[in-house]
Design a protein around this motif. Structure first.
Motif, short mmCIF file in Angstrom:
data_model
loop_
_atom_site.label_atom_id
_atom_site.label_comp_id
_atom_site.label_asym_id
_atom_site.label_seq_id
_atom_site.Cartn_x
_atom_site.Cartn_y
_atom_site.Cartn_z
N VAL A 164 0.63 15.72 5.11
CA VAL A 164 1.08 14.72 6.29
C VAL A 164 0.55 13.40 5.70
CG1 VAL A 164 1.14 13.93 8.83
CG2 VAL A 164 1.18 16.51 8.17
N HIS A 165 1.50 12.44 5.94
CA HIS A 165 0.77 11.11 5.47
C HIS A 165 1.06 10.14 6.84
CE1 HIS A 165 0.63 12.23 1.47
NE2 HIS A 165 1.67 12.71 1.30
N LEU A 166 -0.04 9.73 7.44
CA LEU A 166 0.03 8.75 8.44
C LEU A 166 -0.61 7.53 8.09
CD1 LEU A 166 0.66 8.57 11.52
CD2 LEU A 166 -1.62 9.33 12.20
N TYR A 167 0.15 6.31 7.98
CA TYR A 167 -0.66 5.14 7.43
C TYR A 167 -0.98 4.41 8.57
CZ TYR A 167 1.52 6.99 3.07
OH TYR A 167 1.85 7.75 1.85
N ALA A 168 -2.11 3.83 8.23
CA ALA A 168 -2.48 3.01 9.45
C ALA A 168 -3.41 1.66 8.93
CB ALA A 168 -3.43 3.50 10.38
N LEU A 169 -3.41 0.68 9.76
CA LEU A 169 -4.10 -0.56 9.40
C LEU A 169 -3.62 -1.14 8.22
CD1 LEU A 169 -7.40 0.64 10.59
CD2 LEU A 169 -5.85 -0.84 11.81
N GLU B 188 -2.32 2.27 -0.99
CA GLU B 188 -1.06 3.07 -0.84
C GLU B 188 0.18 2.16 -0.90
OE1 GLU B 188 -0.91 6.56 -0.71
OE2 GLU B 188 -2.82 7.02 0.07
N ASP B 189 0.02 1.10 -1.87
CA ASP B 189 1.12 0.05 -2.32
C ASP B 189 1.33 -0.38 -0.90
OD1 ASP B 189 1.55 1.38 -4.38
OD2 ASP B 189 2.80 3.07 -3.82
N MET C 24 -3.90 2.58 5.00
CA MET C 24 -4.65 3.90 4.99
C MET C 24 -4.26 5.25 5.22
SD MET C 24 -8.70 4.58 6.02
CE MET C 24 -9.71 3.82 5.01
N ASP C 25 -4.07 5.94 4.34
CA ASP C 25 -3.66 7.43 4.88
C ASP C 25 -4.45 8.03 5.62
OD1 ASP C 25 -2.34 9.77 5.31
OD2 ASP C 25 -1.78 9.98 3.20
N LEU C 26 -4.49 8.26 6.80
CA LEU C 26 -5.40 8.83 7.67
C LEU C 26 -5.53 10.30 7.63
CD1 LEU C 26 -4.99 7.02 10.91
CD2 LEU C 26 -6.80 6.76 9.37
N LYS D 65 -7.31 10.06 0.14
CA LYS D 65 -8.34 10.43 -0.59
C LYS D 65 -8.83 8.96 -1.40
CE LYS D 65 -8.47 15.31 -0.98
NZ LYS D 65 -8.22 16.32 -1.77
N TYR D 66 -9.96 8.32 -0.81
CA TYR D 66 -10.11 7.15 -1.61
C TYR D 66 -11.65 7.02 -2.32
CZ TYR D 66 -6.35 6.21 1.31
OH TYR D 66 -5.25 6.22 1.80
#
Lengths: 392, 238
Positions: A194-199, A207-208, A212-214, A218-219
Motif C-alpha cells: 500500500v502506498h499512502l503519500y503524505a505531506l 517519490e517524484d 512521503m509514502d507512510l 523506505k528512505y
C-alpha cells in the motif's frame, strides 16, 4: 513482628531489615540456590557477551538505533495483542490461548477485503478510505471470532476448574488455525503493498514530489551523532504503527477509566456476584471485554500485515505467544503492565541479539528465556500485585 | 398484596440443602428482620431473592411479579437493592464510582444525581471521601458506602445483610439510626442481622431462622418477649 523496635548491634541503614534477611537465609532451600545460581550464570553470560561484543568493536551506534526503531514497531504490535490477554485474564482469570488466532482471523478476513479493493483499483484511488475500511473489517472480524468463541467455548465452562477453559482455549486455537487452512489453503497470501503519500510540501524530494509514502516507503537518512556517521534506512510506517498503537491504548484507557461500560468492567473484574447485585449484566460485560481485546488484536493484525506483506493461517501463533509473554512480563491482568511488557519485549528482542553477538534468528529464544526468567523470579510480573484474596 | 413474597423456597449449594422451604412476606413500608445463628440460611435467603443462588423450588414475587427465575441484574432493575454481607465494596473503584455502579441499571441522569446528593446528606463522611478508592475506607465508611450504593438503585425494597458486622458499638447505633431514618422516609427494608437485639429494636416484624427453616414469625415486640428468642438470641434476661 514490630519493625519499629530498635535492633541491637545493627548499624546498617534502616531500610535493610536484618531480621528479614536472617529469616530468608535460614529458610534458603536447595531449589532457591539452584534458581539463583541459574540467574547468576545468565547474568554473567549476558555480561560476558556484551563485553565481547564491544571488545570486538563491531557494534555500532547505527545498528543500535536501527534495532531500537524496529523494536518500537515490534513492541507496539505485542502490546496491542497483550492487552487482549490481560483484559480477559483480569476479568475471568483465564488465559485465552486462542487470542493469537483471533489476531490472525481479523487479519485474514481483512486481507480478502484489501485484495478485492486492490483488484478494483479502489485501493489506489482512495487509499486512506480503503485502509480505514480494512482496519474496520479486521477489527470487526476479530471481535466476531472472539465473541463467538466466548459464547460457545468459554461461557459453558465459566464454573469449571480453571484448567478446563485453558485446555479448551488451546483446542480453539488449533481449531481456528486448521479451519482457516481448510477454507483458504496453507499457502502464504501476499498482502498488497500500500502506498499512502503524505505531506508533499514538506518532502518534495521524495517519490517524484508525491510526498512521503507512510506505509511502504523506505528512505535513507544520514546524520552525525556523538561523532559517528549514522546511515539508516527508515520506514515511516514504523512510526505510524507506534502512533496508532499509542492512540488505541489511550482510547482503551479512556474507555476503562471514564465510561460506564469500562467502570462496570472493573467492577466485574473485582467481584462478579456483587457486580450482578448492582444490576450489571455480567455476561454482557465479559462479552464486551473479549470484544475490546479482539478489536485491538484485529488492528494490530492489519498493521502487522501491512508491514510484513504476508498472511497465513499460522501467523497468529508466535506473535500470540510473544504477546502472552509480554502480558506476563508486565503482570497479567494489569493494563499498563501489558503495554509496558509489549514494548519491553519488542525492544529487548530487537536489541539483544546484536548486543550479545548472537544470530538474529535467536530472538525468539531471547523472548521465551525472558518468559521463563519472569516466571521463576517474579511470577506476578513487573506491575503485578500479589494476588492473595481473590483468585478462585 | 405484599411487596415481596417468598413462598416455600428451597435452595441448594451443590448437594447441601441450605433453604428448606422458607416463606416470608414483606409489606410496603415495613422493616422486616431475619434473625438466627450462623448458617441458619439468612444470607442465602437474601441471595435467593436476588437471584445469585436461585431457588430450586418455590416462588418469589415482587409486587405480584414472579422473579424466581429472573437473572440477578434484572431483579435489581425491578427494584431490589442489596447491601451484601461483608459490604463487598469495589476496592479499586472510587467512592463515586461505587455509587455509579449502584445506579448502573438506571438511565435517568437527573434522578441519579439527586439520589447521589441524597446519600451524601445521609452520610456526609462519604462526600468527604468521594474521590478515594473504596479499599481505603474504614469499616464503618464501607458499610455506609454499601448501603448508599444499594440505595442508588432507587430500590422498592432494600435488603441489608449484617450491616452491624465488625463495627464498633457506636457505629452500629449510627447505622441502625440511619436504617430507621430511611424507613421513615418510605423505604421498605428486609434486614438480616446477628445482632438480634438491635434488629428487633427497629423492625416491625421478624422471622427466626434455624438450619434453613423459619421456626418463629411474629411482631418484633412479641419476639422480644419470646422466651426462646430471649434465651437463644438476646443473651438471657432482658
Amino acid at each position: 513482628m514490630n519493625d519499629a523496635q530498635p535492633q541491637p548491634g545493627s548499624r546498617l541503614p534502616a531500610f535493610i531489615n536484618v531480621r528479614a534477611l536472617e529469616r530468608r537465609w535460614r529458610r534458603l532451600s536447595v531449589t532457591d540456590l539452584v534458581v539463583w545460581g541459574i540467574g547468576v550464570v545468565l547474568l554473567l553470560f549476558v555480561f560476558w557477551r556484551i563485553v565481547l561484543t564491544f571488545g570486538q568493536g563491531a557494534y555500532t551506534l547505527e545498528s543500535f538505533i536501527k534495532n531500537v526503531i524496529f523494536g518500537l514497531a515490534q513492541g507496539s504490535i505485542y502490546a496491542l495483542i497483550a492487552l487482549g490477554y490481560t483484559l480477559v485474564y483480569g476479568i475471568l482469570f483465564m488465559i485465552n490461548f486462542a487470542h493469537g488466532e483471533v489476531f490472525m482471523s481479523g487479519t485474514y478476513i481483512g486481507f480478502f477485503v484489501i485484495a478485492a479493493m486492490e483488484e478494483s483499483g479502489f485501493l489506489a484511488e482512495q487509499t486512506l478510505l480503503a485502509l480505514l475500511i480494512v482496519f474496520a473489517v479486521g477489527m470487526l472480524s476479530s471481535m466476531a471470532v472472539a465473541v463467538t468463541l466466548e459464547r460457545i467455548a468459554y461461557r459453558p465452562l465459566r464454573k469449571a476448574p480453571r484448567l478446563v477453559p485453558l485446555i479448551t482455549a488451546i483446542g480453539a486455537s488449533i481449531f481456528l488455525q486448521q479451519a482457516f487452512r481448510g477454507l483458504f489453503g496453507s499457502s502464504t497470501k501476499v498482502y498488497p503493498h500500500v502506498h499512502l503519500y503524505a505531506l508533499p510540501q514538506l518532502f518534495p524530494q521524495l517519490e517524484d514530489g508525491k510526498g512521503m509514502d507512510l506505509i511502504s516507503g523506505k528512505y535513507d537518512v544520514q546524520f552525525a551523532l556523538l561523532g559517528n556517521d549514522v546511515n539508516l534506512v527508515v520506514q515511516p510506517f514504523i512510526f505510524v504503527i507506534f502512533i496508532v498503537a499509542l492512540l488505541m491504548m489511550a482510547g482503551l484507557y479512556w474507555y476503562v477509566q471514564r465510561t460506564k461500560a469500562g467502570k462496570a468492567m472493573r467492577a466485574v473484574a473485582e467481584d462478579k456476584d456483587t457486580a450482578a447485585l448492582m444490576g450489571i449484566n455480567v455476561d454482557r460485560v465479559i462479552v464486551n471485554t473479549f470484544a475490546v481485546g479482539a478489536a485491538l488484536a484485529g488492528a494490530a493484525g492489519v498493521l502487522f500485515a501491512l508491514y510484513t506483506y504476508q498472511v497465513t493461517h499460522t501467523m497468529g501463533f508466535i506473535p500470540g505467544l510473544k504477546a502472552f509473554t509480554a502480558a506476563v512480563l508486565g503482570g497479567i491482568g494489569n493494563i499498563p503492565g501489558a503495554m509496558f511488557g509489549g514494548f519491553a519485549l519488542g525492544f529487548t528482542e530487537s536489541v539483544a541479539p546484536g548486543l550479545l553477538s548472537i544470530p538474529h534468528q535467536l530472538k525468539d529464544v531471547v523472548a521465551f528465556s525472558m518468559l521463563v526468567l519472569i516466571l521463576i523470579f517474579r511470577p506476578t510480573g513487573i506491575f503485578g500485585e500479589v494476588l492473595s484474596e481473590k483468585k478462585a | 398484596m405484599a411487596l415481596l413474597e417468598a413462598k416455600d423456597i428451597h435452595t441448594y449449594y451443590g448437594k447441601i440443602h441450605a433453604l428448606k422451604g422458607i416463606s416470608i412476606t414483606v409489606e410496603e413500608g415495613e422493616i422486616v428482620t431475619l434473625i438466627g445463628a450462623n448458617g441458619a440460611g439468612k444470607s442465602t435467603t437474601l441471595n435467593t431473592i436476588c437471584g445469585i443462588t436461585p431457588a430450586a423450588e418455590g416462588q418469589i414475587t415482587l409486587g405480584g411479579k414472579d422473579i424466581t427465575r429472573t437473572r440477578p441484574h434484572e431483579i435489581v432493575a425491578l427494584g431490589v437493592g442489596q447491601a451484601p454481607e461483608g459490604r463487598k465494596i469495589f476496592t479499586r473503584l472510587t467512592v463515586t464510582e461505587n455509587l455509579e455502579m449502584g445506579a448502573y441499571a438506571r438511565s435517568d441522569e437527573d434522578g441519579i444525581k439527586r439520589d447521589m446528593e441524597y446519600v451524601f446528606t445521609l452520610f456526609p463522611r462519604l462526600k468527604e471521601r468521594e474521590r478515594q478508592l473504596g479499599g481505603t475506607l474504614s469499616g464503618g465508611e464501607q458499610q455506609m458506602l454499601a448501603i448508599s450504593r444499594a440505595l442508588m438503585a432507587h430500590p422498592r425494597i432494600l435488603l441489608l445483610d449484617e450491616p452491624s458486622m465488625g463495627l464498633a458499638p457506636l457505629l452500629v447505633q449510627d447505622i441502625f439510626h440511619t436504617i430507621e431514618e430511611l424507613n421513615q422516609a418510605g423505604t421498605t427494608i428486609l434486614l438480616v442481622e446477628q445482632n438480634a437485639r438491635m434488629a428487633l429494636g427497629v423492625a416491625d416484624r421478624g422471622y427466626v431462622l434455624q438450619t434453613g427453616a423459619v421456626v418463629l414469625a411474629d411482631r418484633a415486640e412479641a419476639l422480644r418477649q419470646n422466651e426462646m428468642v430471649q434465651k437463644a438470641y438476646l443473651g438471657g434476661a432482658h
